[in-house]
Design an enzyme around this catalytic site. Structure first.
Site, PDB file in Angstrom:
ATOM      1  N   SER A 129       7.034  51.849  -2.817  1.00  0.00           N
ATOM      2  CA  SER A 129       6.794  50.533  -2.244  1.00  0.00           C
ATOM      3  C   SER A 129       7.464  50.407  -0.873  1.00  0.00           C
ATOM      4  O   SER A 129       7.200  51.202   0.017  1.00  0.00           O
ATOM      5  CB  SER A 129       7.279  49.468  -3.236  1.00  0.00           C
ATOM      6  N   ASP A 263      -3.713  47.595  -6.728  1.00  0.00           N
ATOM      7  CA  ASP A 263      -2.371  47.257  -6.263  1.00  0.00           C
ATOM      8  C   ASP A 263      -2.437  46.007  -5.388  1.00  0.00           C
ATOM      9  O   ASP A 263      -2.978  46.036  -4.286  1.00  0.00           O
ATOM     10  CB  ASP A 263      -1.784  48.432  -5.468  1.00  0.00           C
ATOM     11  N   HIS A 292       1.647  49.099  -9.676  1.00  0.00           N
ATOM     12  CA  HIS A 292       2.599  49.197  -8.568  1.00  0.00           C
ATOM     13  C   HIS A 292       4.015  49.437  -9.090  1.00  0.00           C
ATOM     14  O   HIS A 292       4.726  50.314  -8.593  1.00  0.00           O
ATOM     15  CB  HIS A 292       2.542  47.913  -7.734  1.00  0.00           C
TER      16      HIS A 292
END
Length: 317
Positions: A129, A263, A292
């Protein structure tokens, strides 16, 4: 968990740039140039709690038959200090340097490498991320880093506020953050046992929940830790704008990007856009339904996948 057994994880709490930092280590607790050639270093998402990555790290470490240390470094202030330590070191200028902000977190990771990893040890960086954004900026700011590969898992490296999740969270993180502190503060007053029960209830919809994430989530509800994560999140919405195509182009052969098919922090269109801009790059779209926040239920599966990529592309085994 403190232990001398190299097959068990070892946790260090240190001050880095004056801010409390947790380092989770599988393998060697200290690195030595003459002994270690490669370090796998995990740069987490937000919240940057290293305990979330325990199963992922343990799987990766075991897949390499314990030959290479696998470490994860928390974001500054994203952990609960031991009783003998504070969130910020005495006489530290961490607050003045905005160490809990996005730019400060990038400098925090570079400082960690300078102080704790010998220069001649090669790196395999694994970002998740916002950790991918941090890695790209680490590479940009210090091109001398010996990076063999950088694995970008569910990368949030552009236009975060424009994503479906960003549109929901931007008002909360940028304009209502102090209001959100109140429920977090109230939760922090609960006993840990009750917190754990609430967290299990929150995660009850995840059928294959990795139980190892319950304890790190409990720690996240400490108050200061969650506040620092929200502060960093607000800066992400404001600062993660255009993709850094220059850094990506210069380092394309070292990068592997893995995008989620559903996502909400990184729409599939972002995958198609970057693939069109860099047709020779290694961009992959998830075909296995991973979310995610893969660490909640698929840490082992994603680690096995990363292992296969590394074995194919990096010739150090």
């Amino acid at each position: 968990m403190l232990t001398d057994n190299m097959d068990e994880p070892h946790t260090d709490f240190i001050y880095c740039c004056g801010a409390i930092t947790e380092v989770l280590k599988f393998g060697s607790h200290q690195l030595h140039s003459e002994k270690h050639k490669v370090l796998f270093l995990i740069i987490p998402g937000n919240p940057g709690v290293v305990g979330f990555y325990r199963t992922f790290m343990q799987t990766l470490y075991s897949m390499f038959e314990s030959h290479h240390p696998v470490w994860a470094v928390s974001h500054a202030g994203h952990c609960v200090p031991p009783l003998s330590m504070d969130m910020v070191e005495d006489n530290s200028s961490a607050a003045e340097q905005d160490m809990f902000g996005l730019n400060g977190q990038i400098e925090h990771k570079l400082a960690f490498l300078r102080r704790h990893v010998p220069r001649d040890i090669s790196l395999v960086l694994v970002g998740h991320s916002i950790g991918c954004y941090i890695i790209l900026n680490m590479i940009k700011r210090n091109p001398q880093l010996k990076i063999l590969k950088a694995i970008m898992l569910f990368p949030t490296i552009e236009r975060m506020a424009q994503t479906p999740q960003g549109k929901v969270m931007t008002p909360v993180l940028c304009h209502m953050r102090y209001v959100a502190y109140l429920p977090v503060f109230l939760l922090s007053l609960l006993p840990d046992g009750l917190k754990a029960c609430l967290i299990k209830l929150l995660f009850c919809g995840i059928r294959s929940l990795d139980r190892s994430v319950v304890q790190p989530t409990t720690c996240l509800l400490s108050g200061d830790c969650a506040a620092n994560a929200m502060y960093m999140g607000g800066q992400e919405m404001r600062k993660v704008l255009e993709r850094d195509n220059i850094t990506i182009k210069k380092n394309l052969e070292k990068l592997i990007f893995y995008y989620g098919a559903t996502d909400h922090w990184c729409p599939v269109q972002y995958y198609h856009d970057i693939k069109q801009d860099f047709p020779r790059g290694d961009f992959r779209l998830c075909e296995r339904g991973f979310h995610h926040a893969f660490v909640l239920e698929a840490g082992q599966e994603v680690a096995k996948m990363v292992f296969e990529w590394i074995c194919r592309d990096v010739f150090f085994l």
